[in-house]
Design a protein around this motif. Structure first.
Motif, short mmCIF file in Angstrom:
data_model
loop_
_atom_site.label_atom_id
_atom_site.label_comp_id
_atom_site.label_asym_id
_atom_site.label_seq_id
_atom_site.Cartn_x
_atom_site.Cartn_y
_atom_site.Cartn_z
N ALA A 199 -6.38 -46.92 -29.39
CA ALA A 199 -6.60 -47.74 -30.58
C ALA A 199 -5.82 -47.20 -31.78
CB ALA A 199 -8.09 -47.81 -30.90
N GLU A 200 -5.74 -45.88 -31.90
CA GLU A 200 -4.98 -45.26 -33.00
C GLU A 200 -3.49 -45.59 -32.85
OE1 GLU A 200 -7.99 -41.42 -33.34
OE2 GLU A 200 -5.97 -41.17 -32.53
N PHE A 201 -2.97 -45.49 -31.64
CA PHE A 201 -1.55 -45.76 -31.43
C PHE A 201 -1.24 -47.22 -31.73
CE2 PHE A 201 2.24 -46.81 -29.06
CZ PHE A 201 3.06 -45.71 -29.27
N ASP A 202 -2.11 -48.14 -31.29
CA ASP A 202 -1.89 -49.56 -31.54
C ASP A 202 -1.84 -49.84 -33.04
OD1 ASP A 202 -1.88 -50.10 -28.82
OD2 ASP A 202 -4.02 -50.52 -28.75
N ILE B 149 -19.56 -47.26 -34.07
CA ILE B 149 -18.34 -46.63 -34.57
C ILE B 149 -18.08 -45.30 -33.87
CG2 ILE B 149 -17.36 -45.51 -36.63
CD1 ILE B 149 -18.54 -47.81 -38.26
N ILE B 150 -19.16 -44.61 -33.46
CA ILE B 150 -19.00 -43.35 -32.73
C ILE B 150 -18.09 -43.56 -31.52
CG2 ILE B 150 -20.18 -41.67 -31.27
CD1 ILE B 150 -22.53 -41.80 -33.21
N GLY B 151 -18.31 -44.66 -30.82
CA GLY B 151 -17.49 -44.94 -29.64
C GLY B 151 -16.02 -45.05 -29.99
N LEU B 152 -15.69 -45.70 -31.10
CA LEU B 152 -14.29 -45.81 -31.53
C LEU B 152 -13.75 -44.45 -31.95
CD1 LEU B 152 -14.51 -49.11 -33.62
CD2 LEU B 152 -13.62 -48.83 -31.29
N GLU B 153 -14.60 -43.65 -32.59
CA GLU B 153 -14.15 -42.35 -33.08
C GLU B 153 -13.77 -41.41 -31.93
OE1 GLU B 153 -17.42 -41.13 -35.52
OE2 GLU B 153 -16.38 -41.70 -37.36
N ILE B 154 -14.43 -41.54 -30.80
CA ILE B 154 -14.14 -40.63 -29.69
C ILE B 154 -13.08 -41.18 -28.76
CG2 ILE B 154 -16.42 -39.58 -29.79
CD1 ILE B 154 -17.23 -41.23 -27.39
N GLY B 155 -12.53 -42.37 -29.08
CA GLY B 155 -11.37 -42.83 -28.33
C GLY B 155 -11.52 -44.12 -27.56
N ALA B 156 -12.68 -44.78 -27.60
CA ALA B 156 -12.81 -46.07 -26.92
C ALA B 156 -11.91 -47.10 -27.59
CB ALA B 156 -14.27 -46.55 -26.96
N ASP B 157 -11.40 -48.04 -26.81
CA ASP B 157 -10.51 -49.07 -27.34
C ASP B 157 -11.28 -50.25 -27.92
OD1 ASP B 157 -7.47 -48.48 -26.31
OD2 ASP B 157 -8.98 -47.62 -24.99
N ASP B 158 -12.49 -50.48 -27.45
CA ASP B 158 -13.30 -51.59 -27.96
C ASP B 158 -14.73 -51.38 -27.48
OD1 ASP B 158 -13.98 -53.93 -29.24
OD2 ASP B 158 -12.57 -55.19 -28.14
N TYR B 159 -15.64 -52.19 -28.00
CA TYR B 159 -17.02 -52.14 -27.55
C TYR B 159 -17.59 -53.55 -27.56
CZ TYR B 159 -18.11 -52.78 -32.43
OH TYR B 159 -18.17 -53.30 -33.70
N LEU B 160 -18.66 -53.74 -26.80
CA LEU B 160 -19.34 -55.03 -26.74
C LEU B 160 -20.83 -54.76 -26.66
CD1 LEU B 160 -18.80 -58.07 -26.63
CD2 LEU B 160 -18.71 -57.89 -24.14
N GLY B 161 -21.59 -55.37 -27.57
CA GLY B 161 -23.02 -55.15 -27.60
C GLY B 161 -23.75 -56.03 -26.60
N LYS B 162 -24.78 -55.48 -25.99
CA LYS B 162 -25.63 -56.24 -25.08
C LYS B 162 -26.74 -56.94 -25.88
CE LYS B 162 -25.12 -53.27 -20.99
NZ LYS B 162 -25.84 -52.46 -19.99
N PRO B 163 -27.15 -58.16 -25.47
CA PRO B 163 -26.59 -58.98 -24.38
C PRO B 163 -25.26 -59.60 -24.80
CG PRO B 163 -28.28 -60.22 -25.51
CD PRO B 163 -28.29 -58.83 -26.13
N PHE B 164 -24.44 -59.98 -23.81
CA PHE B 164 -23.13 -60.52 -24.13
C PHE B 164 -22.78 -61.62 -23.14
CE2 PHE B 164 -22.54 -57.00 -21.23
CZ PHE B 164 -21.69 -57.52 -20.26
N ASN B 165 -21.80 -62.42 -23.54
CA ASN B 165 -21.28 -63.47 -22.69
C ASN B 165 -20.12 -62.90 -21.87
OD1 ASN B 165 -19.80 -65.73 -21.69
ND2 ASN B 165 -20.68 -67.02 -23.28
N PRO B 166 -20.16 -62.98 -20.55
CA PRO B 166 -19.06 -62.44 -19.74
C PRO B 166 -17.69 -63.01 -20.11
CG PRO B 166 -20.95 -62.89 -18.35
CD PRO B 166 -21.28 -63.45 -19.71
N ARG B 167 -17.66 -64.24 -20.63
CA ARG B 167 -16.39 -64.80 -21.08
C ARG B 167 -15.81 -63.97 -22.22
NH1 ARG B 167 -19.12 -70.06 -20.60
NH2 ARG B 167 -18.32 -71.14 -18.76
N GLU B 168 -16.68 -63.48 -23.11
CA GLU B 168 -16.20 -62.65 -24.21
C GLU B 168 -15.67 -61.33 -23.68
OE1 GLU B 168 -17.57 -60.66 -28.48
OE2 GLU B 168 -19.03 -61.79 -27.29
N LEU B 169 -16.34 -60.76 -22.67
CA LEU B 169 -15.85 -59.51 -22.08
C LEU B 169 -14.46 -59.71 -21.51
CD1 LEU B 169 -16.18 -56.59 -21.16
CD2 LEU B 169 -17.34 -57.45 -19.10
#
Length: 273
Positions: A195-198, A124-144
């Motif tokens: 993200a806030e504007f959207d 959530i820290i990432g969203l609070e500072i302005g990131a539009d989304d996040y993806l946890g590792k490990p991840f599927n490149p298709r999801e990215l």
């Protein structure tokens, strides 16, 4: 790295017959052939960086690569970047810090964080500072890729433009989707993240309607999995703080067991009116 590569067969990311000894030249050739959105991938793991770069190119994107914050800044100085895929842990600093810095500099380049952090509060820290989304590792490149396209779509960088610009006027504020700006009654700029504007536009399109967290997630993230319900709460809280109250009443009301509601009338007009 093995976890990432096992998410998608290596032959998909690296076509048969192509060894790693020539992958840099191949990737640059593919990049030159593409004319779509330009994605900057920032990760200090060279294999993840190059495999992601190749896969994104195969999906129709142009790609720039960086291993450090220094290289990220160099790429931003010479390329028009449409979106940044940013690892949180980099050798010369924190991805969270550079995300915060870019937002403070009013950068309108959307950011998707790659993070191995497991705790919801850390993500959530990432969203609070302005990131539009996040993806946890490990991840599927298709999801990215799906998340990249969703963020670009929300930011208006994918698909046909609106046929006619419009502005929203509400509670003394003016929101302009075509410039992604919000101004107050005296013309002062209200600083909002992407993200806030959207999220604000979702409410402005549906004034007076009670929207559940699930509806808001679907409208802002396109029904993607692995998006926290609490991310909506964080964004609403930030919007409340930035927009303030009108005559002691919050513009974004919490409806018990329902969700959130924009408690203001909205006028939609053309920019010139």
């Amino acid at each position: 790295m093995e976890l990432l590569r096992h998410q998608i067969p290596l032959e998909v990311l690296c076509p048969a017959g192509l060894g790693f000894t020539r992958q840099d030249n191949l990737l640059q050739s593919l990049i030159r052939m593409s004319s779509s959105q330009n994605i900057l991938v920032v990760d200090d793991d060279p294999e993840i960086r190059k495999l992601l770069g190749r896969y994104l190119v195969q999906q129709g994107f142009r790609v720039q690569l960086a291993a450090t914050i220094k290289e990220l800044k160099e790429q931003l100085a010479v390329h028009a970047i449409d979106l940044i895929v940013l690892d949180v842990l980099l050798p010369d600093g924190s991805g969270l810090d550079i995300c915060r810095s870019l937002c403070a500099d009013r950068s309108d380049v959307p950011i998707i964080l790659l993070t191995a952090l497991k705790e919801d509060v850390d993500r959530i820290i990432g969203l609070e500072i302005g990131a539009d989304d996040y993806l946890g590792k490990p991840f599927n490149p298709r999801e990215l890729v799906a998340r990249i396209r969703a963020v670009l779509r929300r930011r208006g960088d994918a698909g046909p433009p609106a046929t006619e610009p419009r502005v929203y006027r509400f509670a003394g504020f003016t929101a302009e989707p075509h410039t992604r700006r919000v101004t107050g009654q005296d013309g002062e700029l209200i600083e909002l993240t992407g993200a806030e504007f959207d999220l604000l536009i979702v409410f402005l399109d549906r004034p007076g309607r009670v929207l559940s967290r699930e509806q808001l997630l679907d409208l802002t993230h396109g029904g993607e999995d692995d998006v926290l319900d609490r991310s909506v709460d964080v964004l609403v809280s930030r919007l409340r703080r930035k927009l303030g109250e009108q005559q002691g009443v919050q513009l974004l009301k919490t409806v018990r067991n329902g969700g959130y509601q924009l408690a203001a009338s909205v006028e939609v007009a053309s920019p010139a009116s």
